[in-house]
Each structure stands twice: as C-alpha cells, then as structure tokens.
Design a protein around this motif. Structure first.
Motif, short mmCIF file in Angstrom:
data_model
loop_
_atom_site.label_atom_id
_atom_site.label_comp_id
_atom_site.label_asym_id
_atom_site.label_seq_id
_atom_site.Cartn_x
_atom_site.Cartn_y
_atom_site.Cartn_z
N THR A 1 0.93 16.63 9.09
CA THR A 1 2.44 15.96 8.75
C THR A 1 2.36 15.31 7.46
OG1 THR A 1 2.61 15.52 11.29
CG2 THR A 1 3.98 14.33 9.62
N ASP A 2 3.60 15.35 6.88
CA ASP A 2 3.52 14.87 5.30
C ASP A 2 4.14 13.27 6.03
OD1 ASP A 2 4.08 14.09 3.08
OD2 ASP A 2 5.86 15.49 2.44
N SER A 3 3.03 12.49 5.56
CA SER A 3 3.55 11.26 5.91
C SER A 3 3.76 10.34 4.46
CB SER A 3 2.25 10.44 6.52
OG SER A 3 1.07 10.36 5.64
N ARG A 4 4.00 10.98 3.43
CA ARG A 4 4.11 10.34 2.24
C ARG A 4 5.53 9.43 2.20
NH1 ARG A 4 3.04 15.07 -1.80
NH2 ARG A 4 4.16 16.08 -0.10
N PRO A 5 6.46 9.97 2.61
CA PRO A 5 7.70 9.21 2.60
C PRO A 5 7.56 7.94 3.44
CG PRO A 5 8.31 11.70 3.18
CD PRO A 5 6.81 11.51 3.18
N TYR A 6 6.66 8.07 4.60
CA TYR A 6 6.73 6.86 5.63
C TYR A 6 5.86 5.75 4.50
CZ TYR A 6 5.80 4.02 9.53
OH TYR A 6 5.82 2.68 10.24
N LEU A 7 4.84 6.47 4.19
CA LEU A 7 3.87 5.50 3.54
C LEU A 7 4.55 4.71 2.31
CD1 LEU A 7 1.34 3.64 3.31
CD2 LEU A 7 0.29 5.73 2.23
N ARG A 8 5.27 5.54 1.59
CA ARG A 8 6.10 4.96 0.37
C ARG A 8 7.14 3.98 0.74
NH1 ARG A 8 7.78 5.95 -4.40
NH2 ARG A 8 6.58 7.65 -4.72
N ALA A 9 7.95 4.31 1.96
CA ALA A 9 8.62 3.07 2.60
C ALA A 9 8.15 2.01 2.93
CB ALA A 9 9.65 3.80 3.70
N SER A 10 6.69 2.23 3.75
CA SER A 10 6.02 1.01 4.05
C SER A 10 5.75 0.30 2.86
CB SER A 10 4.82 1.49 4.72
OG SER A 10 5.33 2.22 5.84
N ILE A 11 5.25 0.88 1.74
CA ILE A 11 4.83 0.11 0.50
C ILE A 11 5.99 -0.76 -0.16
CG2 ILE A 11 3.75 0.20 -1.75
CD1 ILE A 11 1.65 0.55 0.22
N GLU A 12 7.03 0.00 -0.24
CA GLU A 12 8.29 -0.72 -0.70
C GLU A 12 8.70 -1.91 0.15
OE1 GLU A 12 9.52 3.23 -3.20
OE2 GLU A 12 10.61 2.70 -1.33
N GLY A 13 8.71 -1.76 1.58
CA GLY A 13 8.80 -2.71 2.35
C GLY A 13 7.87 -3.96 2.20
N LEU A 14 6.64 -3.50 2.01
CA LEU A 14 5.87 -4.85 1.97
C LEU A 14 5.99 -5.55 0.47
CD1 LEU A 14 3.16 -6.13 2.46
CD2 LEU A 14 1.80 -4.65 1.35
N ILE A 15 6.35 -4.77 -0.35
CA ILE A 15 6.68 -5.49 -1.81
C ILE A 15 8.00 -6.34 -1.74
CG2 ILE A 15 7.59 -4.81 -4.07
CD1 ILE A 15 5.81 -2.68 -4.14
N GLY A 16 9.00 -5.91 -0.93
CA GLY A 16 9.97 -6.68 -0.76
C GLY A 16 10.13 -7.84 -0.03
N GLU A 17 8.93 -7.71 0.92
CA GLU A 17 8.78 -8.89 1.87
C GLU A 17 8.03 -9.76 1.03
OE1 GLU A 17 7.13 -9.11 6.08
OE2 GLU A 17 6.83 -7.18 5.53
N LEU A 18 6.93 -9.46 0.33
CA LEU A 18 6.18 -10.22 -0.67
C LEU A 18 7.12 -11.09 -1.75
CD1 LEU A 18 3.22 -7.97 -1.15
CD2 LEU A 18 2.95 -10.13 -0.13
N GLU A 19 7.98 -10.35 -2.18
CA GLU A 19 8.68 -11.10 -3.25
C GLU A 19 9.52 -12.03 -2.57
OE1 GLU A 19 9.31 -7.63 -6.63
OE2 GLU A 19 10.88 -7.49 -5.14
N LYS A 20 10.15 -11.68 -1.12
CA LYS A 20 11.06 -12.67 -0.78
C LYS A 20 10.16 -13.93 -0.26
CE LYS A 20 14.34 -12.47 3.11
NZ LYS A 20 14.43 -11.62 4.18
#
Lengths: 425, 373
Positions: B127-146
């Motif tokens: 399964t191509d999990s890259r989009p999911y992991l991308r969204a997870s990393i971006e979500g983490l960055i957003g959470e850390l920033e906030k």
C-alpha cells in the motif's frame, strides 16, 4: 427446589446453544470441504472485515484466534501451547498464538476442528493487536504465503477522516491482491448483501445483550462468550442473522416465562477482558453457586459498536468500504482508556452492575495494560467496587482458581457491606 | 537519574523546550530543527533500578522499557519536560499516554502535552502509505507550532539533518572500534546511551573525543577471540557485557534497536520533512518493531553475520517484548543452518542487578565458540 438446583448448576445448554454447536460444526466442515475443492483460503485476524471476502465467488476464511479459543474451551490449549514452546516460542507469548502455532505446525493434530486448511493469503491487522502481525509473519516466512497487513491507527478519540481514508485505500489494495492471487473478480454488491445480514445479526445481538437489564438478568456473560463464536466464522451470512434473531427471542421469551440462568441472582458483575475459555463451565458454576451472575462483558458488548459506544453502529446502505473502515474500530482493544471507560460506564449504568472483575491477562497486554487505572476510575468515579484477578484467556496453566475466587469473594463482601451501609443510611 | 536530570536541566537552563520521546525511532531532526530539545526516554536502566510508582499503574508483565519510562515520568521528572512524543511502536507503549495522564493527575501534577503520531506499518509494495505519513508529519508540525510556540524552517531542518547524520556516522565509526577490539562494548554502550539525553551538538563532541582516544590506543583483537553479533532492543546490562568480555568474546556486529538499528540509516538532506521521514521510515534498518520491514529483516541479519565474520549471535531478550520473542525461534533456525551459534539471554527488570545467573551460560557459550574458532 428443582428451580434452585438448576440455578446452582451454572451455565445450561439452551436451544440456542445446541443450534450454535451445529453452526460451528458446519462452518469448520464447510471451510475444510471448500478448501479441499479448491476455494481460495484466507486466514484472518478477528477484526479483519470478513464481509469483504463475500465479494468473491469462492473465497473462504479461517480465523486462528477463534480456533485457538475453541481449542482452549475444549481443553487442548496447554497441549498445543507446549508444542509451540518445544519449538522455542516463549511461554510469555500470547496463548492464542502458541495454540495456533502448535496446531498449525503439527498438521492440525489434537485440534477439535482438524486445524484450519492451509491458507493462500494471510491478513492481519494491528489495531486490535499488533503482535498478530508478528505471529502471522511466522507462516508467511515458513510457508511463503503472502501476508497482507491492515494498518489501522489506534484510536484515543473517534476515528478521523484521514484514518478512514487510509483504511479504505488498504481495502482496495486487499481486494486487488485477492483478485490477482485467486483470479476471481470482486463484486461489491455481494458485500452490500453481506453487510445487510451483518446489520440484522448485530441488531439482534444487541437485543440479546440488553436482556442483561432484567432482574434477574436474561443471560450470563458466559452465554455471550460462546455465542460470539459464529460472529467470527459466519459474518455476513443469513445463518448468523437468523441465529442471533432466535437467540434474542429465546432470551426475551425466557424472561417472559420467568426462566433465568441465575434465578437467585444477588450480585450482578461485569467482566473486563477476553473470556477465560478454559474455565467457562467451572467458573460459571462456581459463580452461580455464590448467586453471582456475570451479566455483561466488555469483550462482547463492544461487538457492533464503535469507539466508546454501547449502541449498534448499523450499516446504513452506503459505501460498504466506508462502513467497514468505521467498523475497523469495533473491538475493545483498538480503543484508548477514555473510550473504553465511556462504554463501561454506560454498561454499568444501563444494566445495573454491582461490581467489576478486571481479568488481568498476560496473554493480552493490549487489553490488560491500562486496567489498573480503569479499576481506579470505576471505583472512584462510578463508586462501583472492582477487583483484579489473573487469568490467561487460553492457557489454564497460568490460572489459579482459588486465588481468583478469594478475590471475587472479597468483592462480594464489599458489595454486601455497601448494601448494609446504604440500608442504614 | 541524577545525570539524566542534570542534562535535562541544562537544556532547560539554555531556554530549550524539552520533548521526551518514547522509544524507538522518533523524528529527532524535526524537533531539533524547530528549536526543541528531544530526549529519547530509553536507556533508563542505570537510573531507575526500582519502579514502585510505575507498579501502581502497569502490571509487572510489561517490558522494562515501558515500566521505567512510566517510573521516570511519575517521579516528578515530568515537570522538566515540555511535552511527550509517542508513536505506535508497540501495544504496550500505545496504551501509555492515558495511563501517564492518570498518573500525573493522581500525583496532583499538571498534564503534559502528548504529541501522538501513527507511523504506517504497511510494506511499501502493498500500500502506498506516503500520503498518510505526509499528512501525519504535517499534522505534527502544526501541533508543535501551536503548542510549543515554535516554527518550522527548511534551512534549519537541513542543518539538523546534517548534525544527526554526522552523529550517526560517528557512532558507527565508534562501534567499528568495538569490533576491532580497541574499545569496550560497555564503553560504547555508555556513550550511546548518554547521547539520548544530551543535545546532538554535545553528542558530536563526545563521539569525536572518544574516537580520538581510540585512534591512539588502537589494537587488534586476538584472532582466536570468538566474534559475535549482539541483538535486542537494549544492549545487555553492563555486568553482562563484562561477562562477555571476560569470556574473551568480541562484539563485532550490532543489531540492537537503541544502537545500530537506530543509527544505521540517515536519508539525504531535503527541505521537505514529509519527504525526509517517508524515506527515513521506509528505508530504516529492519527492526522487529517496524512491521513493514519484516521481509528485509532476515536478509539483514544474514548480511550482518556474514559481513562481520561473526560465529555467534547473542540475543538479549527484553522480557515480555513480543515483537522480539516471536522472531527468536525462526532466527535461531536460520542461524543454525548457517552454522552460527545462538545464545538467548532473557533480561527482565530485576535481572539488571542479578546477572550472575548468566555468567555460566556466557562462559559455556564462549567455550563452545572457542572450540569452533
């Protein structure tokens, strides 16, 4: 007097029980027979959506966990565990896994169902229990059978859209994998039909469980433990839908006639963990002799629900893959503590639970590790006494009846003391 | 405990926000690039011989990594942290965030922000999990920033990647000193373990200094010395390492999760953190806990044994780690077919202090190896 004798004898086989035996016998016979005739065989973990396989003309599935539970119930758990241990598998590993490995690598010998026919594909999922992936990897490596991993994010909160999309993507890959391996074509309409059967089955399952609200209760958790078996082997079939309808009707009918599994019920307890398969008869009899009824269990009330709910999450006729992805969170283990506690609170309040038995289970860390805090929350926030006992779900060598009952009897004393206090005040 | 806490306090004194990371493979470069100080909360063995606080929340059949992690957080150390990070490393660890909340509440302490991330467990060819992991990393960055009031910057991310890459390379060079006999495996383990609790910049200084020292005293091990690979989640306790070395065994290969499995691979530097971590997790050195890497694990073990000329593998079993224990029988069989001896040592929490029971087994293993060298 006759009625009292019946009450003390614990779990009795009812018409539903006899029908269940037939269903299970037929399920395993069909599995072996169809496999022998060339069907494509899948081994799957219990939370893998079996209805998907209905979308193919000739795909059958076996469920190693369910088979292991049955083996434990029939008393061959330790024998199969020992075979795995002799191969080097640690006694600390899940007893379902040891039973399954012992059975599979001994060609199904000593199994109540002649084991399972060898698979063409193995499908695990990691939200109910991620060690399943490691367990199934052993077959993948030993037999060279493809292993499809359904990766389902753990939920501390209700499932989000990103997780749902990710799961649906994997279903599509699973369908494509089966098409490629089996040469069969997938038909989503068949899945829709299967889901309608599942919806009917689960609605009646919930009806059955709700008979716990009656005083005395219309069922014991032991009934629900044994009756969940066809949900794992017959999902999506009319047979299952009919069986659960008759099961619910029988329980309701018995209440109407004043027939109860524990007529002298004085203590209504809830069980938290997998069923103690090797103790069903002994434990239910001994509890009944103490006028105790286990009226509910988190292990079975989670069936048909999602995150922290007790009510049915029913199929609404929409996209089957989306519904199944939501139901990927329908077991207890994929839930964090807050969600589990929410469901348990509902069960305790709706069904009038007097106390909770937390069965700490070395074979199931994912279920057990958080129980110490769950116990505190039940006691402190709900004011319900609770006790923790050690029970391995399938390896009776790791269970002490006397130690467990000493604790359960202490729980009953606390319940009695509270009742006296309440009377005095 | 004192050293770990001293290190964390030093970070706090420098004005850094400290993120306590659950094992095993957190996105350290990302935290560092955002001005946060990540400390990976394993290797607490020497600091926490007892886990009385943890025992009030977790059954004794959880692994020592989880129990010590819990103990560390409940022993008033949580106040030194600004947040926790965890991902789906195993069934036990995934249950901990809410248990930690309960433990802190019981102790009357404020909750810690817990950043959670799901790292895909599917093999890339399934399964191509890259989009999911991308969204997870971006979500983490957003959470850390906030939550931490920090920002992400690509140039800082590149710099952090290069620091961590250098740290991993130097660590591997240092291990080469162990393999060639010029450094004790115990000393290597101590340096790597301490590295989890100090800034990567300081880690580099420690590694450079250790490498200079070893260069000066370079020696060759005896050719008769039995050569082994050590495998496990954590390295063996120090007394056990001493037993190995006293028995004349040289550790030439490393398959320890907190060491080589964590240090082996660094992707090339890029601006895009999602792209970096897709590469990082997809190509990570195979580990029992990275479910998608299962098909690469056996070839990796074979290659490690073969490349290092090891004649034996010592499995340091982290008691109750199902991921590891499901693989031992199979690995043992594979090694047997290769003519490689295997020794499994079960290490539970109490065994860290009571390793004498293992001495005889290690000595016997060494004698068997000597007889076949």
């Amino acid at each position: 007097m006759a009625n009292e004798n019946t009450a003390k004898s614990g779990h009795q086989k009812t018409a539903a029980g006899r029908r269940l035996s037939k269903i299970m016998f037929n399920d395993y016979m069909n599995l072996h027979q169809k496999a022998g005739e060339g069907a494509f065989v899948v081994w799957m973990a219990i939370v893998v959506p079996a209805e998907l396989f209905s979308g193919f003309e000739n795909v059958v599935y076996g469920v190693p966990e369910s088979h292991a539970a049955m083996s434990a119930g029939k008393g061959v758990g330790p024998l199969q565990c020992e075979k795995a241990e002799k191969m080097g598998y640690s006694m600390d590993l899940c007893s379902y896994a040891r039973i399954d490995l012992g059975t599979a690598f001994d060609g199904g010998k000593d199994s109540p169902t002649m084991g399972l026919p060898k698979p063409h594909l193995i499908v695990s999922n990691n939200n109910n229990c991620s060690l399943l992936v490691k367990w199934f990897d052993i077959y993948h490596r030993t037999w060279g059978v493809p292993h499809f991993i359904l990766d389902v994010p753990f939920c501390y909160e209700p499932q989000n859209a990103r997780d749902l999309d990710y799961i649906v993507t994997q279903y599509r890959d699973l369908i494509r994998t089966i098409e490629n391996l089996s040469g069969q074509t997938f038909n989503i309409e068949r899945v829709r039909e299967a889901l309608e059967n599942t919806r009917d089955a689960l609605a009646n399952w919930k009806r059955f469980l709700k008979t716990a609200a009656s005083r005395p209760a219309g069922l014991t958790a032991f009934d629900s433990f044994v009756q969940m078996a066809p949900y794992l082997t017959s999902r999506g079939t009319k047979t299952l839908a009919d069986h659960y309808r008759l099961l619910a009707e029988e329980a309701e009918d018995n209440i109407a006639k004043g027939i109860y599994p524990v007529p002298n019920e004085r203590y209504r307890l809830l069980w938290d963990n997998i069923a103690p398969w090797h103790q069903l008869s002994r434990m239910s009899s001994r509890l009944a002799s103490l006028d105790v009824n286990l009226i509910s269990a988190s292990y079975t009330y989670c069936i048909g629900t999602v995150e922290g709910e007790l009510d049915l999450f029913a199929y609404d006729g929409g996209d089957p893959l989306v519904y199944l992805a939501r139901m990927q969170n329908s077991s207890i283990c994929p839930h964090g503590m807050s969600l589990r506690f929410r469901a348990m609170r509902r069960a305790i309040e709706d069904w009038g639970v007097d106390g909770v038995i937390f069965a700490s289970n070395r074979s199931c860390k994912v279920y057990s590790i958080m129980q110490m805090d769950m116990l505190k929350r039940v006691t402190n926030e709900l004011g319900i006494p609770a006790v923790m006992i050690d029970v391995d779900h399938a390896d009776m060598r790791k269970y002490s009846e006397e130690q467990s009952f000493t604790r359960i009897e202490a729980l009953l004393e606390v319940i009695d003391a509270r009742r006296k206090e309440a009377k005095l005040s | 405990m004192k050293n770990i806490m001293d290190n964390i306090k030093r970070l706090k004194d420098q004005g850094r926000k400290v993120i306590g990371c659950f094992p095993l493979y957190p996105p350290l470069e990302l935290f560092h690039s955002m001005g946060l100080a990540p400390v990976t909360l394993w290797g607490l063995r020497d600091s926490l011989p007892r886990v009385a606080e943890s025992d009030r929340h977790i059954q004794p059949y959880a692994c020592s990594v989880a129990r010590r992690l819990m103990e560390f957080l409940l022993k008033e150390n949580s106040s030194a942290l600004d947040g926790l990070f965890m991902y789906n490393a195993c069934d036990t660890l995934r249950n901990l965030p809410e248990i930690i909340d309960c433990g802190l509440a019981d102790a009357g302490r404020p909750p810690l922000p817990i950043f959670k991330m799901h790292i895909p467990a599917v093999p890339p060819d399934q399964t191509d999990s890259r989009p999911y992991l991308r969204a997870s990393i971006e979500g983490l960055i957003g959470e850390l920033e906030k939550t931490c009031n920090v920002t992400f910057a690509p140039d800082k991310f590149r710099r952090s990647i290069s620091l961590y890459r250098e740290m991993r390379e130097l660590s591997k060079m240092l291990f080469a000193s162990v393999a060639d006999g010029s450094m004790s495996y115990g000393e290597f383990s101590r340096i790597v373990t301490e590295g989890w609790f100090i800034p990567v910049e300081d880690q580099l200084l420690v590694l450079q200094s250790a490498l200079r020292d070893n260069f000066r005293k370079k020696t060759k091990p005896s050719p008769e010395s039995p050569r082994v690979v050590v495998s496990g989640i954590l390295p063996p306790p120090l007394p056990m390492i001493r037993d190995l070395e006293n028995a004349g065994i040289t550790v030439v290969g490393n398959d320890v999760a907190s060491q080589n499995r964590a240090l082996h691979y660094s992707p090339p530097a890029v601006d895009d953190p999602a792209e970096y971590y897709i590469d990082f997790y997809h190509h990570h050195y195979p580990c029992t806990t990275l479910l998608h890497s299962a098909d690469r694990r056996l070839p990796a073990i074979r290659k490690l044994v073969s490349d290092t000329g090891a004649r034996g593998v010592v499995f340091v079993g982290e008691k109750f780690c199902e991921y590891e224990y499901f693989e031992f029988p199979y690995l043992e069989q594979i090694l047997k077919e290769m003519g490689i001896r295997a020794l499994l040592l079960d290490i539970s929490l109490d065994d860290d202090e009571n390793t004498a029971a293992y001495t005889t087994r290690i000595e016997t293993f060494a004698e068997l190896m000597h007889s076949t060298v």
